[in-house]
Design a protein around this motif. Structure first.
Motif, PDB file in Angstrom:
ATOM      1  N   ARG A  44      12.232 -93.774  14.409  1.00  0.00           N
ATOM      2  CA  ARG A  44      13.108 -93.229  13.798  1.00  0.00           C
ATOM      3  C   ARG A  44      14.050 -92.480  14.405  1.00  0.00           C
ATOM      4  O   ARG A  44      14.814 -92.223  14.019  1.00  0.00           O
ATOM      5  N   ALA A  45      13.960 -93.070  15.671  1.00  0.00           N
ATOM      6  CA  ALA A  45      15.226 -92.848  16.191  1.00  0.00           C
ATOM      7  C   ALA A  45      16.407 -93.892  16.297  1.00  0.00           C
ATOM      8  O   ALA A  45      17.368 -93.238  15.966  1.00  0.00           O
ATOM      9  N   PHE A  46      16.285 -94.763  15.701  1.00  0.00           N
ATOM     10  CA  PHE A  46      16.601 -95.867  15.599  1.00  0.00           C
ATOM     11  C   PHE A  46      18.164 -95.257  13.883  1.00  0.00           C
ATOM     12  O   PHE A  46      19.158 -95.527  13.496  1.00  0.00           O
ATOM     13  N   VAL A  47      16.185 -95.091  12.821  1.00  0.00           N
ATOM     14  CA  VAL A  47      17.741 -94.275  11.502  1.00  0.00           C
ATOM     15  C   VAL A  47      17.901 -93.175  11.877  1.00  0.00           C
ATOM     16  O   VAL A  47      19.568 -92.601  10.787  1.00  0.00           O
ATOM     17  N   ALA A  48      17.515 -92.044  12.186  1.00  0.00           N
ATOM     18  CA  ALA A  48      17.551 -90.715  13.153  1.00  0.00           C
ATOM     19  C   ALA A  48      19.883 -90.936  13.696  1.00  0.00           C
ATOM     20  O   ALA A  48      21.106 -90.591  13.195  1.00  0.00           O
ATOM     21  N   GLU A  49      19.617 -91.699  14.397  1.00  0.00           N
ATOM     22  CA  GLU A  49      21.168 -91.752  15.649  1.00  0.00           C
ATOM     23  C   GLU A  49      21.616 -92.461  14.573  1.00  0.00           C
ATOM     24  O   GLU A  49      22.856 -92.480  15.061  1.00  0.00           O
ATOM     25  N   THR A  50      21.501 -93.785  14.164  1.00  0.00           N
ATOM     26  CA  THR A  50      22.470 -94.954  13.630  1.00  0.00           C
ATOM     27  C   THR A  50      23.325 -93.978  12.533  1.00  0.00           C
ATOM     28  O   THR A  50      24.549 -94.092  12.566  1.00  0.00           O
ATOM     29  N   THR A  51      22.367 -93.392  11.130  1.00  0.00           N
ATOM     30  CA  THR A  51      22.945 -92.210  10.526  1.00  0.00           C
ATOM     31  C   THR A  51      24.373 -91.537  11.118  1.00  0.00           C
ATOM     32  O   THR A  51      25.443 -91.258  10.692  1.00  0.00           O
ATOM     33  N   TYR A  52      23.630 -90.442  12.189  1.00  0.00           N
ATOM     34  CA  TYR A  52      24.096 -89.360  12.720  1.00  0.00           C
ATOM     35  C   TYR A  52      25.842 -90.444  13.549  1.00  0.00           C
ATOM     36  O   TYR A  52      26.759 -89.951  13.040  1.00  0.00           O
ATOM     37  N   ASP A  53      25.331 -91.451  14.166  1.00  0.00           N
ATOM     38  CA  ASP A  53      26.367 -92.032  14.565  1.00  0.00           C
ATOM     39  C   ASP A  53      27.246 -92.621  12.856  1.00  0.00           C
ATOM     40  O   ASP A  53      29.084 -92.377  13.569  1.00  0.00           O
ATOM     41  N   ILE A  54      27.431 -93.485  12.293  1.00  0.00           N
ATOM     42  CA  ILE A  54      27.882 -93.910  11.184  1.00  0.00           C
ATOM     43  C   ILE A  54      28.822 -92.755  10.293  1.00  0.00           C
ATOM     44  O   ILE A  54      29.807 -92.475  10.284  1.00  0.00           O
ATOM     45  N   VAL A  55      27.910 -91.214  10.215  1.00  0.00           N
ATOM     46  CA  VAL A  55      28.505 -90.131   9.770  1.00  0.00           C
ATOM     47  C   VAL A  55      29.730 -89.768  10.714  1.00  0.00           C
ATOM     48  O   VAL A  55      31.051 -89.383  10.406  1.00  0.00           O
ATOM     49  N   ARG A  56      29.640 -89.405  12.258  1.00  0.00           N
ATOM     50  CA  ARG A  56      30.363 -89.059  13.253  1.00  0.00           C
ATOM     51  C   ARG A  56      31.854 -89.646  12.830  1.00  0.00           C
ATOM     52  O   ARG A  56      32.936 -88.973  13.293  1.00  0.00           O
TER      53      ARG A  56
END
Length: 404
Positions: A44-56
């Motif tokens: 879950r952390a991978f999905v959330a943090e990777t998505t936010y990272d690429i958005v950022r």
């Protein structure tokens, strides 16, 4: 780190909704995390943090990947490959990653990192307004800080527990926290954790609230027994803090133009054990006029650009438009003119925003103080919170008092 296909697919699906359909990143991620009950905390952390990272880092990664909006799925996989390569993650031999130019990616990154708008991945207009209002040196530091992942900060609900008790309660769940100097109700998590599933949260022992945001209610100088108006209450993060500072004594009137936000505040107040809050939706000017000259304290947590909270809302970089900032400044001044009239003689008012732009902050206060309505107020003090200095969100607050 090894990439798992189903987790990567979830990220790509999320980015499609955020970039191409204009959905809010936090809502999309909430939905993604419900996709597979078998996912553990790390998945879950991978999905959330990777998505936010690429958005950022959307602008930077798109530039390196040489793709343009609207992004089709192949474009998004290219951006994903850039993210993985820059993180030092080995790409699996999936068709989406065929022909990924690893050396070129690193070379382009080094090249683009020399230009602030690419390095910090922001639109041209945002870079220009930040530079113009804060100066080149300060803006460079500030936008870098606003691109860092935000810490998880809790505000201890002193109506139900103490900082020490909550710290022990969370420690027993393997959630370690630390006190923050000069933030009397704050606990900072040493590592990210899902605090919402804890019994302590369900019992209303804390709220998640950034340290800078916690300064605002303290700035208002409330005391038990007062009549306080939170004029732009929203879902009530600061309202609940005010209730705790007032020890449930006195009256808080929470106003907002959105009924659904006040409904959420009602639910949160019940969990927090805050009994002195009355919600009123602003459905006409009468609601404000009835309160003229009646409040000991008024909080105007004004609508703003939100540039100070980009760390927790990275998709706002792509949703925000320069004309919105011009419009919101007019709204801020209108609100100051109307809502300040609720302060009684000798009472105090705080004007606050989660922006770092002086044009939304001290310049609005200056303009108000020279107006006919503002002439009956005196400036007491203000506080400018910049993320690169505080380590927390960018905020502004000004305390004004109504004269005899």
């Amino acid at each position: 780190m090894r990439l798992h296909r189903n987790l990567c697919f979830a990220v790509i699906d999320g980015l499609t909704l955020i970039f191409n359909e204009g959905k809010y990143a936090d809502k999309v991620i909430q939905q993604l995390l419900k996709r597979d009950k078998r996912w553990g905390a790390r998945d879950r952390a991978f999905v959330a943090e990777t998505t936010y990272d690429i958005v950022r880092w959307k602008r930077l990664y798109a530039e390196i990947a040489d793709v343009k909006e609207p992004f089709d799925r192949d474009n998004l996989w290219r951006m994903f490959a850039v993210w993985a390569t820059l993180k030092g993650i080995k790409l699996p031999d999936w068709k989406y990653f065929e022909g990924t130019p690893l050396r070129k990616i690193k070379g382009r990154f080094d090249e683009l990192s020399k230009v602030r708008k690419f390095k910090e991945s922001i639109p041209d207009w945002m870079d220009e307004i930040g530079r113009k209002e804060l100066g080149d040196a300060v803006w460079t530091k500030e936008i870098a800080a606003l691109n860092e992942q935000a810490d998880v900060i809790l505000r201890v609900n002193t109506l139900k527990t103490t900082k020490e008790k909550l710290q022990t309660e969370l420690f027993d769940l393997d959630i370690e926290t630390e006190f923050l100097n000069n933030y009397p109700s704050a606990l900072k998590l040493k590592e990210r954790a899902n605090v919402f599933s804890t019994e302590a949260f369900k019992k209303g022992h804390f709220e998640v609230q950034d340290a800078s945001s916690q300064l605002v209610a303290e700035f208002l100088n409330v005391k038990p027994g007062m009549r306080v108006v939170d004029a732009c209450a929203g879902a009530g993060g600061k309202t609940l803090h005010i209730a705790a500072l007032m020890e449930n004594k006195g009256q808080i009137i929470a106003l907002d133009i959105y009924q659904n936000k006040l409904n959420e505040l009602k639910r949160r107040a019940k969990r927090n054990g805050a009994h002195n809050i009355e919600n009123r939706v602003i459905d006409s000017t009468k609601v404000i006029k009835k309160l003229y000259d009646k409040a000991d304290r008024v909080l105007i947590d004004a609508p703003c650009s939100g540039l100070g909270v980009l760390r927790r809302n990275p998709d706002a970089k792509w949703k925000l438009q320069p004309d919105f900032i011009e419009k919101i400044k007019n709204t801020q001044q209108d609100i100051l003119q109307q809502y300040s009239r609720m302060v009684k003689v000798g009472g105090q008012m705080v004007y606050a925003t989660c922006s770092v732009l002086p044009s939304e902050n001290q310049k609005q206060v200056d303009k108000f103080l020279t107006s006919d309505t503002g002439k009956s107020f005196i400036f007491i003090k203000d506080k400018k919170v910049l993320a690169h200095k505080s380590g927390f969100d960018g905020f502004y607050m000004a305390l004004l008092e109504r004269k005899n």
